[in-house]
Structures are given as structure tokens and as C-alpha cells.
Design an enzyme around this catalytic site. Sequence first.
Site, short mmCIF file in Angstrom:
data_model
loop_
_atom_site.label_atom_id
_atom_site.label_comp_id
_atom_site.label_asym_id
_atom_site.label_seq_id
_atom_site.Cartn_x
_atom_site.Cartn_y
_atom_site.Cartn_z
N SER A 1 0.83 -1.20 0.00
CA SER A 1 0.00 0.00 0.00
C SER A 1 0.86 1.24 0.00
O SER A 1 0.35 2.33 -0.17
CB SER A 1 -0.94 -0.01 1.20
OG SER A 1 -0.31 -0.53 2.32
N HIS B 1 -3.16 -3.38 -5.91
CA HIS B 1 -3.50 -2.88 -4.57
C HIS B 1 -4.99 -3.00 -4.33
O HIS B 1 -5.77 -2.28 -4.94
CB HIS B 1 -3.01 -1.43 -4.43
CG HIS B 1 -3.22 -0.88 -3.08
ND1 HIS B 1 -3.61 0.41 -2.85
CD2 HIS B 1 -3.09 -1.44 -1.84
CE1 HIS B 1 -3.71 0.62 -1.55
NE2 HIS B 1 -3.40 -0.50 -0.92
N GLU C 1 -6.02 -0.86 -7.54
CA GLU C 1 -5.07 0.03 -8.20
C GLU C 1 -4.01 -0.85 -8.86
O GLU C 1 -3.34 -1.62 -8.17
CB GLU C 1 -4.45 0.99 -7.19
CG GLU C 1 -5.45 2.05 -6.71
CD GLU C 1 -4.93 2.93 -5.59
OE1 GLU C 1 -5.23 4.14 -5.61
OE2 GLU C 1 -4.22 2.42 -4.70
N ASN D 1 -4.84 5.98 -1.19
CA ASN D 1 -4.19 6.20 0.11
C ASN D 1 -3.61 7.60 0.20
O ASN D 1 -3.61 8.22 1.27
CB ASN D 1 -3.09 5.17 0.35
CG ASN D 1 -3.65 3.82 0.76
OD1 ASN D 1 -4.84 3.69 1.00
ND2 ASN D 1 -2.79 2.82 0.84
N1 3HC Z 1 -15.45 -9.36 4.65
C1 3HC Z 1 -16.40 -9.70 3.76
N2 3HC Z 1 -17.55 -9.03 3.61
C2 3HC Z 1 -17.77 -8.00 4.44
C3 3HC Z 1 -16.84 -7.60 5.40
C4 3HC Z 1 -15.64 -8.32 5.49
N3 3HC Z 1 -14.68 -8.01 6.37
N4 3HC Z 1 -17.34 -6.51 6.05
C5 3HC Z 1 -18.53 -6.25 5.51
N5 3HC Z 1 -18.79 -7.13 4.53
C6 3HC Z 1 -19.95 -7.15 3.67
C7 3HC Z 1 -21.18 -7.57 4.41
O1 3HC Z 1 -21.36 -8.97 4.35
C8 3HC Z 1 -22.26 -6.83 3.67
O2 3HC Z 1 -22.57 -7.52 2.47
P1 3HC Z 1 -24.06 -7.60 1.93
O3 3HC Z 1 -24.52 -6.17 1.74
O4 3HC Z 1 -23.90 -8.36 0.64
O5 3HC Z 1 -24.84 -8.32 2.96
C9 3HC Z 1 -21.60 -5.53 3.24
O6 3HC Z 1 -20.21 -5.79 3.24
C10 3HC Z 1 -21.93 -4.39 4.16
O7 3HC Z 1 -21.54 -4.77 5.48
P2 3HC Z 1 -22.28 -4.36 6.83
O8 3HC Z 1 -23.74 -4.16 6.55
O9 3HC Z 1 -21.85 -5.29 7.90
O10 3HC Z 1 -21.60 -3.02 7.23
P3 3HC Z 1 -21.59 -1.64 6.52
O11 3HC Z 1 -22.74 -1.42 5.64
O12 3HC Z 1 -21.31 -0.73 7.62
O13 3HC Z 1 -20.31 -1.76 5.58
C11 3HC Z 1 -18.02 -1.50 5.14
C12 3HC Z 1 -19.07 -2.08 6.08
C13 3HC Z 1 -18.16 -2.16 3.77
C14 3HC Z 1 -16.68 -1.82 5.74
C15 3HC Z 1 -18.29 0.05 4.99
O14 3HC Z 1 -18.34 0.62 6.26
C16 3HC Z 1 -17.24 0.75 4.18
O15 3HC Z 1 -17.31 0.80 2.96
N6 3HC Z 1 -16.24 1.35 4.87
C17 3HC Z 1 -15.14 2.04 4.23
C18 3HC Z 1 -14.01 1.07 4.10
C19 3HC Z 1 -12.79 1.70 3.45
O16 3HC Z 1 -12.62 2.90 3.34
N7 3HC Z 1 -11.86 0.81 3.00
C20 3HC Z 1 -10.61 1.26 2.43
C21 3HC Z 1 -9.57 1.41 3.50
S1 3HC Z 1 -8.02 1.86 2.86
C22 3HC Z 1 -7.33 0.43 2.33
O17 3HC Z 1 -7.85 -0.64 2.51
C23 3HC Z 1 -6.04 0.56 1.63
C24 3HC Z 1 -4.95 -0.08 2.43
O18 3HC Z 1 -3.75 0.10 1.72
C25 3HC Z 1 -4.78 0.47 3.81
#
Ligand code: 3HC
Length: 565
Positions: free
Chosen positions: A121, A142, A154, A192
Site C-alpha cells: 500500500s 492494490h 489500483e 491512500n
Molecule cells: N469481509 C467480507 N464481507 C464484508 C466484510 C468483510 N470483512 N465486512 C462487511 N462485509 C460485507 C457484508 O457482508 C455486507 O454484504 P451484503 O450487503 O452483501 O450483505 C456488506 O459488506 C456491508 O456490510 P455491513 O452491513 O456489515 O456493514 P456496513 O454497511 O457498515 O459496511 C463497510 C461495512 C463495507 C466496511 C463500509 O463501512 C465501508 O465501505 N467502509 C469504508 C471502508 C474503506 O474505506 N476501505 C478502504 C480502507 S483503505 C485500504 O484498505 C487501503 C490499504 O492500503 C490500507
Amino acid sequence: MARELSEVGVVGLGTMGAGIAEVFARAGLSVTAVDVDDAAVQRGRGHVEKSTGRAVSRGRLDPADRDAIVSRIRFTTSMDDLAQAELVVEAVPERVDLKAAVLSALDRICPPDTILATNTSSLSVTELSVTTGRPGKVIGMHFFNPAPVMKLVEVVRTVGTEPAVVEDVEALAARLGKVGVTIGDRAGFIANALLFGYLNHAVAMVEDRYASREDVDAAMRLGAGLPMGPLALLDLIGLDTAHQILGTMYRQSRNRLHAPSPLIEQLVTAGLLGRKAGRGFYTYADRHSAEVVADAQTPVAGAAAAGARPVRSVGVLAVAGPKADADRLDALVPAAASAGLPVARVLAEPGTGPEGWTGPVAGLANADLVLVAGTDDPAVFAALGGLVQDGAVLAATSSGRPVVEHAAASGRPADVVGLHLAGPGSALRVAEVVAGLLTDPGAAATVHAFCARVELPAVTAPDRAGRIVDALLFPYLNDAVRMLEARYATADDIDAAMVSGCGYPMGPFELLDLVGLDVALAVERQLYAEVREPGLAPAPLLEHLVTAGHLGRRAGRGFRDSRAR
Ligand code: 3HC
């Protein structure tokens, strides 16, 4: 013509690696998933089983399909099992020595045309590529956390990556159902680089005690429509990963806003790495849970309203000014009326005193709470200070000046509070309640109690430029403009990355066009003027577009049709 890859591998089965293995298997590919020992492999398998099990329990996946997905992944502790793989993604911890060692081992084990992808990342893909004997076959892939959910990949090509390899990986990303965005090798890539400056800034806000973690998170979820607040997101990403990414970005950019906040560093040292450790900014029910348990320092609901003064009627003074301010306030009027609060609505032309105001001025004078919109002119507060009854609270809803300036002008500084209504467009999603240096806590509590009565979520925000939402949102928008200016990526790709990688409701350029480039520039100038932080200086491209009259959607021209330049 891109190769159709069918035999792939993943090395490192932490949260990301296990998620990537699941994504491959869901797309029908045959996956070899490797980690160092049995315990790590079992953890990886557990991740996949839990994630797919959740999809089954939500009725999103057939149990038979779940079994087929899991059976497509062969879990192993031997890298030699990757000898047939056509592409391998390494997702081991973010340390250059570890990643280089894995890539060199893969270089020895895999056939010469196997593509070696890194899920780094923040590390340089170029630097990693030259640790192998096949830099042309090394590429960044990524993924975003949670990998099965977030749609962005990415695709990072170095100066040496062969074009055919880029094509194969782009085709693979499409086959996985992902949005592939291809870019060059730069710290933080697109998402990021735009996300972590914002996350770091949010931590600094909490660290400096400008706002509580709950208020920062709620403000950004409700006021900016983001799926998670920044501190909850940092807990999801992992504080160690965040620290590493910020460190790399800082070393490359020398932008102080990227230097990891000391609080992140301390949490990492203390082993409070976020969800995976059961505790980070928040404490979680268990290591894998997203459920937050009430922490000792969680404020008691309603405590903010202790000492509130009674409010029996409300006055609104709408000075002809920015339309968005007036629209927002108008949205509050029916809510007050349906909460049983009579509203006296008075209109004013800028620069006029009470004698020139139209409407029920006497009702305004007798109100317990007066909301002022459409102006940043402290003279309005001077006029109101002499008009309203003793004990009335005056709330400034415009945000161009600190509350303390209105308070000082009013002649009754203890009664003046900021009430910034934030939310996309004219929608009211959250109120930022600001107590200035001279504000009586009871006056601020009155505004909190009023928000509770009209069922508007409220947070306590600092008397600083941009309060919480704008202070965190606009520097991110500015960074996006700088990225476009540097020609690192197109506006379309940047927008797509933020929407599909981080779940933002819209990308930065769509948002800038919506908000108005002139409005954004004004906010950015205000943020910059307050602290003179070079990283906050408005991007020249934004200044130029505003000068040229490209003000966004309402002008018919903004970033959307000015991309060619
Ligand atoms: N694994 C698999 N599926 C998951 C999951 C996981 N860890 N977490 C959530 N899900 C799925 C659920 O099963 C659900 O699926 P469905 O709609 O088909 O039933 C869906 O995602 C939505 O989950 P929830 O209803 O439990 O929860 P939310 O609606 O609050 O969504 C979230 C959770 C998808 C994590 C949402 O909050 C989100 O989009 N957050 C932002 C995450 C983000 O910004 N990620 C990028 C971070 S930066 C990065 O990763 C880069 C790295 O280099 C650091």
C-alpha cells in the site's frame, strides 16, 4: 490480447491476503494460498470461512457456492506449491525486507512468465521489482479492505513493467468484478494518498482535544456521507499499517500533514493496533468484531445538554446571502414548528439594522434562541445583542468567522454559540455546535438541547476554521486537485478510486463541482489563513479555474468539462 489467467497464488494470509484469495476463488480461479506456518494458514482459512459464512447467513451466497469457493483455495505452508501459478500476489506485512524476500523466492520457484504482483500500500513497486530477476513481470495490485467488498484495484505499473503484463492484470481485475485504475508508482498511489492525509488530520484533531473521537466520526459520517468515521476506519485498516503508509508518504512528500501523528505512534507502541488487536481508538467486543463496546471515556448521551436554558420560541434572522445557508436554515424551520416551537422568521438586507428588517421583529426580540443565517458580518450580532431579551441565545450558522468575533461584537459574549448545519446539498444531517472562548457552557447546552428536540444529530466542534467537517473535507479536496495538477491521474480515475476504494458517496471532483469551486476556494483560503500551513495552501489549478469562471455545476463548467486542460 490479454492472457486469461486461471491458476493464481496468494502469499500472506492476513486480513488482506485472505480477502484477496476469496476474491480470486469467487471469480472461479484456482488459488494456492500460502503462509509461514500452520497457525497462520488456519487463521487465513478462518477469515475466508467467516467472510463467506456471513454472505451465506445474509442470503447473498448459496451454501453450495460457498463450499465451491472454499474448495478452490488450496491452503499450504510451502511456497514450492506455487510452481504452476501464472500470477502470484504477495500480501505479507508492509516491510520492504519481507516483501523482497518473498518476491525473490517466487522468482526462483515460479516459471519465467509468471506475473509477480505486490499488494503493497505504500512501498515502491519499482524498488521491489528490482529485487527479482524479472522486473518487467512485477506489478502492483492494490486491493482495499475489506477486499471482497471494496471494488477498487489500483494497478501500479513501474517504468519497467511490460505493457502485456499491465494488460493481463487489467483484464484480471475486470474479471474479478473490480474497478481497475492503472497508475504509476508513487507513494500512496491515488486512494491512500488522498485518504491518509485526512485520517492523520482527524487523529490530530482528537489528539489536540479539539473534538472527541465520537464527534469526529459522527460528523464525517453524517456531514460528509462517508461510510465510516476516520477513527473507526483507522481501526479497520490497522494503526501499524496506517503508521507505515504515512511514514512512507511523508518521506516522499515532506508534507508535514503526512507525518504520522504522535498518537498513532503511541497506539502502535502500546500494541493497540485497531480491530485486529481488539482495541485501537475504540475497544471491540472481540478481535474480529466490528462491534464497539462502551469505553470508559465514552461520553454519556445527553450530558452535552446539561445546564440548557429553556427554549419556548425560536427566532430566525435570515440575511440575504449565500443560498445554501438560507436553504439549510429553512429546512430547520418546519422541524422546530413540529417540535412545538413557534418560529419568528425575519428577513434582512445586508448592512441594515432592525429598522430595515422585515417580518415579526418583536417575535425575534422575545425569542429564547435566535438563529442567524446568510451573513458573517459581526455587525448583525451587535444589532441583535441590543434587541433580544436577556438570557436569549444567539446562534451563528454561517462559518466564515470564529464564533468569538460575533460574541465580542454582540456585547453579550456568553450568549453567542456557533451552530453549523452540515450535510450534502441543503440536506441537514448533523449540527456542529461551537462554543467560542467566551461562550457560557449553558448557552452551548441550549443549542444541543434544541438540536435534540428537532431530532438533528449534534456534535461539539472547535471554534476553528472549518470546524470538523469542512476542516477535514476541504484539504482532501485540495489534495485531489493537486494530484490532478501533477497529472498523476485523471479526474475520472481519482473519482472512481475514492468511490470504489473507500465507499465515498462521490469522488472529489464531482463534489467540488457540486459545492462550487469558488465556495471550496473560499473555505480553503480560510483554513490556510488560520494556520499558514503550506500543505493547506489552495492548489493553483483551483484558483485558475475560479478566475476563469469555471465554478462547477451551477456555472455549467467546472472540473467535469475542464479536464482537458
Ligand atoms: N469481509 C467480507 N464481507 C464484508 C466484510 C468483510 N470483512 N465486512 C462487511 N462485509 C460485507 C457484508 O457482508 C455486507 O454484504 P451484503 O450487503 O452483501 O450483505 C456488506 O459488506 C456491508 O456490510 P455491513 O452491513 O456489515 O456493514 P456496513 O454497511 O457498515 O459496511 C463497510 C461495512 C463495507 C466496511 C463500509 O463501512 C465501508 O465501505 N467502509 C469504508 C471502508 C474503506 O474505506 N476501505 C478502504 C480502507 S483503505 C485500504 O484498505 C487501503 C490499504 O492500503 C490500507
